[in-house]
Design a protein around this motif. Structure first.
Motif, short mmCIF file in Angstrom:
data_model
loop_
_atom_site.label_atom_id
_atom_site.label_comp_id
_atom_site.label_asym_id
_atom_site.label_seq_id
_atom_site.Cartn_x
_atom_site.Cartn_y
_atom_site.Cartn_z
N THR A 100 -23.13 -10.10 -16.66
CA THR A 100 -21.95 -9.54 -17.31
C THR A 100 -20.69 -10.27 -16.86
O THR A 100 -19.77 -10.52 -17.66
N VAL A 101 -20.63 -10.63 -15.56
CA VAL A 101 -19.48 -11.38 -15.04
C VAL A 101 -19.38 -12.74 -15.71
O VAL A 101 -18.29 -13.18 -16.09
N VAL A 102 -20.51 -13.40 -15.87
CA VAL A 102 -20.51 -14.71 -16.53
C VAL A 102 -19.99 -14.59 -17.96
O VAL A 102 -19.17 -15.40 -18.42
N GLU A 103 -20.45 -13.58 -18.68
CA GLU A 103 -19.98 -13.38 -20.06
C GLU A 103 -18.49 -13.10 -20.09
O GLU A 103 -17.77 -13.59 -20.97
N LEU A 104 -18.00 -12.32 -19.11
CA LEU A 104 -16.57 -12.04 -19.05
C LEU A 104 -15.78 -13.32 -18.78
O LEU A 104 -14.73 -13.56 -19.39
N THR A 149 4.49 -18.31 -28.43
CA THR A 149 5.78 -17.95 -27.87
C THR A 149 5.60 -17.11 -26.61
O THR A 149 4.47 -16.70 -26.28
N ALA A 150 6.70 -16.82 -25.95
CA ALA A 150 6.64 -15.98 -24.74
C ALA A 150 6.05 -14.62 -25.07
O ALA A 150 5.29 -14.04 -24.27
N ALA A 151 6.37 -14.08 -26.26
CA ALA A 151 5.83 -12.78 -26.66
C ALA A 151 4.32 -12.87 -26.86
O ALA A 151 3.56 -11.95 -26.49
N ASP A 152 3.84 -13.99 -27.43
CA ASP A 152 2.40 -14.18 -27.60
C ASP A 152 1.69 -14.21 -26.25
O ASP A 152 0.61 -13.62 -26.08
N TYR A 153 2.31 -14.89 -25.30
CA TYR A 153 1.70 -15.00 -23.98
C TYR A 153 1.64 -13.66 -23.26
O TYR A 153 0.69 -13.38 -22.52
N LYS A 154 2.62 -12.82 -23.49
CA LYS A 154 2.57 -11.48 -22.87
C LYS A 154 1.41 -10.67 -23.43
O LYS A 154 0.77 -9.89 -22.72
N SER A 155 1.10 -10.86 -24.71
CA SER A 155 -0.04 -10.16 -25.31
C SER A 155 -1.36 -10.66 -24.72
O SER A 155 -2.27 -9.88 -24.41
N ILE A 156 -1.45 -11.98 -24.54
CA ILE A 156 -2.66 -12.55 -23.94
C ILE A 156 -2.78 -12.06 -22.50
O ILE A 156 -3.88 -11.72 -22.02
N ALA A 157 -1.66 -12.02 -21.79
CA ALA A 157 -1.67 -11.57 -20.39
C ALA A 157 -2.16 -10.12 -20.28
O ALA A 157 -2.87 -9.77 -19.34
N ALA A 158 -1.77 -9.28 -21.26
CA ALA A 158 -2.22 -7.88 -21.24
C ALA A 158 -3.74 -7.81 -21.36
O ALA A 158 -4.39 -6.99 -20.69
N GLU A 159 -4.32 -8.68 -22.22
CA GLU A 159 -5.78 -8.69 -22.35
C GLU A 159 -6.44 -9.20 -21.06
O GLU A 159 -7.46 -8.67 -20.62
N VAL A 160 -5.83 -10.21 -20.44
CA VAL A 160 -6.37 -10.73 -19.18
C VAL A 160 -6.34 -9.65 -18.11
O VAL A 160 -7.29 -9.49 -17.34
N ASP A 161 -5.25 -8.87 -18.06
CA ASP A 161 -5.15 -7.79 -17.08
C ASP A 161 -6.26 -6.76 -17.27
O ASP A 161 -6.82 -6.23 -16.29
N THR A 162 -6.59 -6.48 -18.53
CA THR A 162 -7.68 -5.55 -18.81
C THR A 162 -9.00 -6.10 -18.29
O THR A 162 -9.82 -5.38 -17.70
N ARG A 163 -9.20 -7.40 -18.50
CA ARG A 163 -10.44 -8.04 -18.03
C ARG A 163 -10.49 -8.10 -16.50
O ARG A 163 -11.56 -8.02 -15.91
#
Length: 525
Positions: free
Chosen positions: A82-86, A104-118
């Motif tokens: 599961t870690v490998v898949e993540l 843009t900076a706003a796009d990166y904040k959205s990606i960062a939010a998904e990374v934080d969830t992961r």
């Protein structure tokens, strides 16, 4: 020879009892199917039977161990998968984040939010428990949660590097766990990097938090590597106007890299190619002091006639002060003048000390140790320098560490990736820094996947070993049971014949006694 009536009965009783015992024993053997019912039946066979039964018990325990080990390794394998898949999903996001020309900076904040969830998901996986409630990646510390969030993007591993083993056969033991440090922390980094942490002795409440940090100038940091840095907070009086401030030093030598820099919570700190921030209100030091106690009634002291030296130490560094001039007329100010003159003044400054008529003061809160001197010096200072004296009233200010390393944990890699995207600005310079960080993230994710997959391979090899041990134990169990059967089991044909004979003997004894017991002289009177 005369035979009494009682003797006839006793002999008959003994004979029939023995015959009855033989019949009973044979019947018990046939009922249980065992030839040896007690060690007295066959001491040699009884010893062999005991050893064989012990071997069967060990083999049964090995079977249970293999079942437990297989379950543990299966759980670890599924967790690592599961870690490998993540991580593969994070790799896709990192590739997406590399498109700095479009996002843009706003796009990166959205990606960062998904990374934080992961990151939260990954931390839960790294804190996986087995059916017994033990953390599988904590080493020997199964009751301790191995990974905790320290804030600022920093994570700490609280387990150890131990590895649990179970015996799978007489000659094989198999590791049934892996340390989280080995799997998720000690991962080779694609570049020289740092780990940041707060001192465990910090006194701020709530605790001040240091960020995970970024390498913003790799070439400059590489020239500094592998040295570490210490960020120590000074007394507010160290700057004008007075206020919170810090000094950055090289940990091994004490060399000052940044001196008395004003502190603002959350503001970026850049030193030797490393960028980080500290949030909160770090506590300033409580100065340490060794006060003098001159005896105004004592006779004047001439150090030119009574020269001496004294070793003074602060925070692990030491200097030797010289007292070989200037007669003291019981005047504290004169003594302070000698301390503040060459060569003592430079030595005190090197230790961060000041000297006055009232005593020594360490503004950074590190306690002062004085050792040596002579009776004249003791009389002048009022301190027991010959025996050694140490201040106890100092308290160091809060401090933070920046440790150089060539390894980077998986959580740290993702945390730095997220923090960089949150702080990016829509400028070419900021996008260039992010692009460099994304490239490092991709490389470190590849290293992480390689490391985890390698551990997965080890887990699979251990499961193969368990399977081989299971087959071996089955063969051993079959052989031991056959051996036990040959030593312990009853030959029913032989036992049946023997039982018939013993029954015949018993019946004959009973019938002959019946006739003999009726013989009496009274029958012939």
């Amino acid at each position: 020879m005369r035979i009494s009536t009682s003797q006839i009965y006793n002999i008959a009783t003994l004979g029939m009892g023995q015959a009855q015992s033989a019949v009973t024993k044979t019947q018990e053997q046939m009922a249980t199917g065992k030839r040896v019912l007690s060690p007295a039946d066959d001491p040699v066979a009884a010893t062999t039977i005991l050893k064989l039964n012990q071997e069967l018990a060990r083999t049964e325990q090995y079977k249970k161990n293999i079942d437990v080990a297989d379950n543990s390794l299966s759980l670890e394998d599924s967790t690592l998968q599961t870690v490998v898949e993540l991580m593969q999903q994070m790799n896709v996001l990192a590739v997406k984040a590399g498109n700095t020309a479009v996002l843009t900076a706003a796009d990166y904040k959205s990606i960062a939010a998904e990374v934080d969830t992961r990151i939260s998901e990954l931390m839960n996986l790294q804190n996986t428990r087995n059916a017994s409630g033990q953390y599988i990646f904590a080493g020997y510390q199964g009751d301790t949660q191995p990974f905790i969030n320290k804030g600022g993007g920093n994570f700490e591993y609280l387990g150890d590097e131990g590895q649990l083993f179970l015996q799978a056969s007489a000659s094989v033991s198999v590791a049934v766990s892996d340390s989280g440090k080995k799997v998720f922390v000690d991962i080779p980094s694609d570049h020289n990097t740092v780990n940041t942490s707060a001192s465990s002795s910090n006194r701020a409440l709530p605790a001040s938090v240091v960020s995970v940090g970024q390498i913003v100038d790799q070439e400059l940091f590489d020239s500094f590597y592998p040295e570490d840095m210490v960020i120590a907070f000074n007394a507010n009086s160290a700057v004008v106007p007075n206020g919170p401030n810090y000094t950055v030093t090289e940990r091994s030598t004490g060399k000052v890299l940044v001196a008395n820099a004003p502190y603002v919570s959350g503001e970026e700190i850049n030193v030797m190619g490393v960028s980080l921030s500290i949030s909160g209100s770090p506590v300033a030091p409580t100065p340490a002091s060794l006060p003098f106690n001159f005896d105004a009634a004592a006779a004047p002291i001439d150090f030119s006639a009574n020269p001496t030296t004294v070793k003074i130490s602060v925070g692990g560094r030491s200097e030797t002060l010289e007292f070989n001039s200037l007669p003291i007329v019981n005047n504290a100010a004169d003594f302070a003048a000698m301390l503040n003159a060459a060569p003592n003044a430079a030595k005190l400054a090197n230790l961060g000390l000041t000297a006055s008529a009232t005593g020594f003061v360490s503004a950074n809160g590190m306690n002062i140790s004085v050792q040596g001197g002579n009776p004249a010096l003791q009389s002048a200072t009022g301190l027991a320098t010959m025996a050694g004296v140490v201040s106890t009233n100092g308290k160091a200010g809060d401090s933070f560490f920046v440790e150089s390393t060539d390894k980077q944990g998986l959580l740290t890699t993702l945390s730095r990736f997220s923090e960089a995207m949150k702080s990016v600005k829509d400028t070419p310079e900021s996008k260039a820094l992010l692009s460099d960080l994304v490239a490092k993230t991709l490389s470190n994710l590849t290293n992480s996947i390689t490391n985890v997959v390698s551990v997965q391979g080890e887990v699979g090899a251990r499961q193969n070993t368990l399977e081989s041990s299971r087959d071996l134990n089955l063969d051993v169990n079959l052989f031991v049971q056959q051996e036990l059967k040959s030593v312990q089991d009853l030959d029913y044909a032989e036992a049946s014949i023997r039982l018939s004979m013993e029954t015949l003997v018993l019946n004959a004894s009973q019938q002959s006694f019946t006739k003999i017991s009726q013989l009496s002289l009274f029958n012939y009177l």
